[in-house]
Motif scaffolding. Structure first.
Motif, mmCIF file in Angstrom:
data_model
loop_
_atom_site.group_PDB
_atom_site.id
_atom_site.type_symbol
_atom_site.label_atom_id
_atom_site.label_comp_id
_atom_site.label_asym_id
_atom_site.label_seq_id
_atom_site.Cartn_x
_atom_site.Cartn_y
_atom_site.Cartn_z
ATOM 1 N N ASN A 2 7.157 -38.085 6.470
ATOM 2 C CA ASN A 2 7.495 -36.970 7.352
ATOM 3 C C ASN A 2 8.206 -37.511 8.594
ATOM 4 O OD1 ASN A 2 6.225 -35.340 5.517
ATOM 5 N ND2 ASN A 2 4.362 -35.077 6.711
ATOM 6 N N GLY A 3 9.431 -37.976 8.382
ATOM 7 C CA GLY A 3 10.184 -38.605 9.463
ATOM 8 C C GLY A 3 11.129 -37.635 10.142
ATOM 9 N N VAL A 4 11.688 -38.104 11.243
ATOM 10 C CA VAL A 4 12.595 -37.261 12.008
ATOM 11 C C VAL A 4 13.936 -37.079 11.291
ATOM 12 C CG1 VAL A 4 13.642 -39.080 13.413
ATOM 13 C CG2 VAL A 4 13.306 -36.793 14.395
ATOM 14 N N HIS A 5 14.202 -37.938 10.280
ATOM 15 C CA HIS A 5 15.430 -37.781 9.481
ATOM 16 C C HIS A 5 15.421 -36.466 8.698
ATOM 17 C CE1 HIS A 5 12.455 -39.056 6.550
ATOM 18 N NE2 HIS A 5 13.236 -38.503 5.646
ATOM 19 N N ASP A 6 14.232 -35.920 8.472
ATOM 20 C CA ASP A 6 14.066 -34.701 7.663
ATOM 21 C C ASP A 6 14.303 -33.503 8.579
ATOM 22 O OD1 ASP A 6 13.267 -32.715 5.951
ATOM 23 O OD2 ASP A 6 11.220 -33.448 5.689
ATOM 24 N N ASN B 39 3.025 -29.187 -2.497
ATOM 25 C CA ASN B 39 2.838 -29.520 -1.088
ATOM 26 C C ASN B 39 2.319 -30.946 -0.998
ATOM 27 O OD1 ASN B 39 2.434 -29.641 1.621
ATOM 28 N ND2 ASN B 39 0.608 -28.340 1.626
ATOM 29 N N ILE B 40 3.267 -31.876 -0.911
ATOM 30 C CA ILE B 40 2.890 -33.289 -0.820
ATOM 31 C C ILE B 40 3.457 -33.853 0.471
ATOM 32 C CG2 ILE B 40 2.707 -33.686 -3.311
ATOM 33 C CD1 ILE B 40 5.571 -34.963 -3.088
ATOM 34 N N ASN B 41 2.799 -34.846 1.008
ATOM 35 C CA ASN B 41 3.252 -35.505 2.241
ATOM 36 C C ASN B 41 3.160 -37.015 2.073
ATOM 37 O OD1 ASN B 41 3.538 -33.316 4.624
ATOM 38 N ND2 ASN B 41 1.985 -32.662 3.171
ATOM 39 N N PRO B 42 3.988 -37.560 1.165
ATOM 40 C CA PRO B 42 3.871 -38.994 0.896
ATOM 41 C C PRO B 42 4.298 -39.821 2.114
ATOM 42 C CG PRO B 42 5.792 -38.072 -0.202
ATOM 43 C CD PRO B 42 5.038 -36.914 0.377
ATOM 44 N N PRO B 43 3.574 -40.898 2.398
ATOM 45 C CA PRO B 43 3.955 -41.748 3.528
ATOM 46 C C PRO B 43 5.208 -42.578 3.240
ATOM 47 C CG PRO B 43 2.093 -42.691 2.377
ATOM 48 C CD PRO B 43 2.353 -41.367 1.730
ATOM 49 N N ARG B 50 10.625 -31.284 4.039
ATOM 50 C CA ARG B 50 9.441 -30.503 4.396
ATOM 51 C C ARG B 50 9.659 -28.996 4.241
ATOM 52 N NH1 ARG B 50 8.275 -33.301 10.024
ATOM 53 N NH2 ARG B 50 10.408 -33.921 9.578
ATOM 54 N N TYR B 51 10.905 -28.550 4.478
ATOM 55 C CA TYR B 51 11.096 -27.095 4.557
ATOM 56 C C TYR B 51 10.928 -26.370 3.217
ATOM 57 C CZ TYR B 51 16.024 -27.231 2.905
ATOM 58 O OH TYR B 51 17.168 -27.404 2.158
ATOM 59 N N VAL B 52 10.874 -27.114 2.094
ATOM 60 C CA VAL B 52 10.634 -26.428 0.812
ATOM 61 C C VAL B 52 9.199 -26.608 0.293
ATOM 62 C CG1 VAL B 52 13.037 -26.445 0.032
ATOM 63 C CG2 VAL B 52 11.532 -28.363 -0.585
ATOM 64 N N ARG B 53 8.389 -27.402 0.968
ATOM 65 C CA ARG B 53 7.050 -27.697 0.436
ATOM 66 C C ARG B 53 6.181 -26.435 0.385
ATOM 67 N NH1 ARG B 53 6.338 -33.530 3.539
ATOM 68 N NH2 ARG B 53 8.306 -34.320 2.700
ATOM 69 N N GLY B 54 5.600 -26.196 -0.772
ATOM 70 C CA GLY B 54 4.753 -25.025 -0.959
ATOM 71 C C GLY B 54 5.529 -23.724 -1.152
ATOM 72 N N LYS B 55 6.862 -23.816 -1.214
ATOM 73 C CA LYS B 55 7.686 -22.597 -1.312
ATOM 74 C C LYS B 55 8.014 -22.268 -2.769
ATOM 75 C CE LYS B 55 8.016 -22.575 3.215
ATOM 76 N NZ LYS B 55 7.206 -21.649 4.014
ATOM 77 N N VAL C 107 25.533 -29.146 2.853
ATOM 78 C CA VAL C 107 24.900 -29.953 3.902
ATOM 79 C C VAL C 107 24.065 -31.037 3.228
ATOM 80 C CG1 VAL C 107 22.852 -28.449 4.019
ATOM 81 C CG2 VAL C 107 23.463 -29.828 6.021
ATOM 82 N N CYS C 108 23.677 -32.049 3.987
ATOM 83 C CA CYS C 108 22.654 -32.991 3.544
ATOM 84 C C CYS C 108 21.653 -33.069 4.688
ATOM 85 C CB CYS C 108 23.249 -34.364 3.252
ATOM 86 S SG CYS C 108 21.987 -35.591 2.867
ATOM 87 N N THR C 109 20.508 -32.380 4.537
ATOM 88 C CA THR C 109 19.557 -32.319 5.655
ATOM 89 C C THR C 109 18.818 -33.650 5.854
ATOM 90 O OG1 THR C 109 17.728 -31.486 4.278
ATOM 91 C CG2 THR C 109 19.148 -29.841 5.330
#
Lengths: 103, 117, 204
Positions: A2-6, B39-43, B50-55, C107-109
Motif C-alpha cells: 500500500n504505497g504512495v505510488h498507488d 480485498n488483499i493488502n500484500p506487503p 487499492r481503489y478496486v479492492r472489494g469492488k 492512464v497508468c495509476t
C-alpha cells in the motif's frame, strides 16, 4: 504494497499542467539514466516486476518529491547493488571522486 | 547476463520483453462473469490498485495468459494465469452520486478475483 | 523484503542525479556490464526515431482502410507491427475506438505504463501524480483541464493500464477531411488524441 505510488483516486496532487512542445528529455542526465536502464534491462539484469517494486520501495516522501527519471535512477542503483554487480561503497566512492573533480 | 551492444539495440527495441506466456492455464472466469475483487493488502509487489479492492465488476475480455507479478517480483515463480479486462462503474468505485454513464476498465489476474457469491 | 527498504537519503553532495548517473554509468562501463555505443544508440532510438508520429500513421491508415481498421481493433499488436512498430512497452497492444457513443482515455495509476512504439516516451504530466490520481475518479474534470468537453450522453471509458496490455486510442476522424490523403490525415493526429486527453479539431 500500500504505497504512495498507488495514486488512483487520491486528492490533493495539484493541477495537471501539461508542457507545450515538450522535449523527449529535459536534461542530459535523463538521457543517460534512460540509456543505462534500457541497456541493463535489455541485458537481463532484472525484469519489469523487480523494476517496479524497487521504485515502490523508494520511500513515500522521496517518491513524491522526485521525477520519473530519478525514480528510474534509484531503481537501477538499487537493483545493480542487490544483484552484486556493484557495491554501494563503489558507488559512493565514484560519486565522491566525480564531485571532487567537478569542484 | 548479456551485454547489449549497439548492433543489438534495434532488435531489442523492436522485440521487447513480453510478459505474455505461451502456455495454457485454465481460466477461472468467462466474459460476462460478475466478479468481486479480493480485498488483499500484500506487503510486497502487486498490480492491484487499492481503489478496486472489494469492488464488484464485470469481465469484458480475456487477454490470455501472463506472468503473475505478485510472485514474480519476489522470485516466487511466474505462476501463469489469465488476465481479463474488467469493467467497473464509477458509483461502485467512488460511491456517492458518481454518474454511471461512465466506466473504468482495469486488467485483473485470476488471483485477484472471485465470482460474486 | 526488508533488505530492499533502504531509501538511502543523500544529504550533502553528491546528491544530484547528474552526478549519480555519471558515477553509475562509469562503474558499469568499467565492469563491462554496459557498452557506451549501445547507450548512444538507445538514446537516439527513443529520442529521434520513435514518437507519436508512429501512432498517427497507424490512426490515418485505419481511417482510410476499413480492413486495416478491423485488424487493428481485433489484433492491435499484429496490425501495428504491419506498420513497422513493435517492441518495448508495446509488446501487447489493445486499440480502443472513439465513437459518438464512447470516448476512451488511458492512464497508468500505479506507474507510468505507456505504448512506446506508437507514442514514444510519455510526457511528464502523464507520469506525474495529478493525472494519475484523478483520471480514474474524475475523468471529466481531467478532460476539462485539457480543454476537452465530452457530451453528456457519451460514455467516458477510462483504461487503467495496470497489467501488461498497452492501450492506444483510435480517435474520431474529424468532419471535412474526406478528400485528404493518408499523410495529410496523419499530420492532424495529435499525441493527446491517442491518449484520449485530446480530440482532433476539424480543419478550418
Amino acid at each position: 504494497m500500500n504505497g504512495v505510488h498507488d495514486l488512483g483516486g487520491m486528492h490533493g496532487m495539484g493541477p495537471i499542467d501539461p508542457e507545450a512542445n515538450e522535449p523527449v528529455f529535459h536534461d542530459e542526465w535523463e538521457r543517460r539514466v534512460f540509456g543505462v536502464v534500457i541497456a541493463t534491462f535489455g541485458g537481463g539484469n532484472y525484469d519489469v516486476d523487480q523494476f517496479r517494486h524497487a521504485i515502490e520501495l523508494m520511500g513515500a516522501a522521496n517518491y513524491l518529491s522526485t521525477s520519473y527519471y530519478e525514480h528510474w535512477l534509484h531503481m537501477v542503483e538499487t537493483l545493480m547493488v542487490e544483484n552484486g554487480t556493484i557495491t554501494r561503497d563503489e558507488l559512493d566512492a565514484e560519486q565522491a571522486k566525480l564531485a571532487k573533480e567537478a569542484a | 547476463m548479456a551485454v547489449v551492444t549497439a548492433d543489438m539495440v534495434a532488435e531489442l527495441s523492436a522485440t521487447g520483453a513480453s510478459c505474455r506466456l505461451d502456455e495454457t492455464a485454465t481460466p477461472r472466469f468467462s466474459v460476462g462473469d460478475h466478479i468481486v475483487v479480493r480485498n488483499i493488502n500484500p506487503p510486497g509487489h502487486t498490480r492491484m490498485p487499492r481503489y478496486v479492492r472489494g469492488k464488484r465488476g464485470v469481465v469484458q475480455r480475456d487477454h490470455g495468459v501472463f506472468i503473475f507479478p505478485d510472485t514474480n517480483a519476489h522470485a516466487q515463480g511466474e505462476k501463469p494465469q489469465h488476465v481479463y479486462s474488467v469493467r467497473f462503474t464509477p458509483s461502485e468505485l467512488w460511491g456517492g452520486d458518481a454518474s454511471d454513464r461512465d466506466s473504468i476498465y482495469i486488467d485483473m489476474w485470476d488471483d485477484y478475483m472471485d465470482l460474486q457469491g | 523484503m526488508a533488505k530492499h527498504d533502504h531509501t538511502h537519503e543523500h544529504t550533502a553532495p553528491p546528491s544530484d542525479p547528474a552526478l549519480r548517473v555519471k558515477a553509475l554509468e562509469s562503474l558499469l562501463l568499467e565492469k563491462g556490464v554496459i557498452d557506451a555505443e549501445a547507450l548512444d544508440e538507445i538514446i537516439d532510438t527513443y529520442e529521434n526515431k520513435t514518437g507519436p508520429r508512429n501512432g498517427a500513421a497507424v490512426v490515418a491508415r485505419a481511417w482510410v482502410d476499413p480492413d486495416y481498421k478491423k485488424r487493428l481493433l481485433e489484433d492491435g499488436t499484429g496490425a501495428i507491427a504491419e506498420m513497422g512498430f513493435s517492441g518495448i512497452q508495446g509488446e501487447d497492444m489493445l486499440v480502443v475506438e472513439n465513437t459518438a457513443e464512447v470516448h476512451n482515455m488511458v492512464v497508468c495509476t500505479l506507474c507510468s505504463c505507456y505504448p512506446w512504439p506508437t507514442l514514444g516516451l510519455p510526457p511528464v504530466w502523464y507520469k506525474a501524480a495529478p493525472y494519475r490520481s484523478r483520471a480514474v475518479s474524475d475523468p471529466r474534470g481531467v478532460l476539462a483541464e485539457f480543454g476537452v468537453e465530452i457530451a453528456d450522453d457519451t460514455e467516458v471509458r477510462v483504461w487503467d493500464s495496470n497489467a501488461e496490455l498497452r492501450y492506444l486510442v483510435l480517435p474520431v476522424r474529424p468532419e471535412g477531411t474526406d478528400g485528404m490523403s493518408e499523410d495529410e490525415l496523419a499530420a492532424m493526429v495529435t499525441r493527446d488524441s491517442m491518449i484520449g486527453t485530446g480530440v482532433i479539431q476539424a480543419p478550418k
